[in-house]
Design an enzyme around this catalytic site. Sequence first.
Site, PDB file in Angstrom:
ATOM      1  CG  HIS A  23      -1.987  -1.048   1.113  1.00 36.27           C
ATOM      2  ND1 HIS A  23      -2.994  -1.170   2.036  1.00 36.27           N
ATOM      3  CD2 HIS A  23      -2.214  -2.022   0.197  1.00 36.27           C
ATOM      4  CE1 HIS A  23      -3.785  -2.168   1.697  1.00 36.27           C
ATOM      5  NE2 HIS A  23      -3.323  -2.706   0.596  1.00 36.27           N
ATOM      6  CD  GLU A  74      -2.500   3.904   2.952  1.00 36.54           C
ATOM      7  OE1 GLU A  74      -3.691   3.945   3.273  1.00 36.54           O
ATOM      8  OE2 GLU A  74      -2.042   3.169   2.057  1.00 36.54           O
ATOM      9  CB  CYS A 110      -2.565   1.173   6.227  1.00 34.92           C
ATOM     10  SG  CYS A 110      -1.794   0.450   4.750  1.00 34.92           S
TER      11      CYS A 110
END
Length: 160
Positions: free
Chosen positions: A79, A81, A120
């Site tokens: 991801h 993030e 996340c």
Amino acid sequence: MKRVDKRNYYLNIAEAVLERSTCLRRKYGAVIVNNDEIISTGYNGSPRGAVNCNEKGTCIREELKVPRGTKYELCAGVHAEQNALLSASRRETIGATLYLVGKDSSDGTYISNAEPCSLCKKLIINSGIESIYIRDNGEEYRVIRVQEWLDNEDTILFGY
């Protein structure tokens, strides 16, 4: 001439970063800022050295019609993030702000109600980031205070 406000300035940078995404489903860009300085950026895509989904031309989550927000373990991608956090030290992220923009890979529309996944969220909490700005459209955004996740632990685990 109208000057863009700082929040949209950093969101514009996150939006530019998402153009590096290799995901066939959704493109995300993230920017971590502390004391008005960009600490790191990240976009979603396959791990370094792996074949990217856009090169394969297929997405297993699309093929299996996996609903958004579920079964991330099936995805080859890291991801945005996570990639931004990997490029920063915790010393730099304590008290920082994360800016996040997501778009549909097929038509370029903004992802409505975009929010970090539960993994996340945990990483963001541990990094010391205090707030997240998420773009909803060209100039509108939402702000999430990380403390809100801690105040309601179900949002960490279940995303609501």
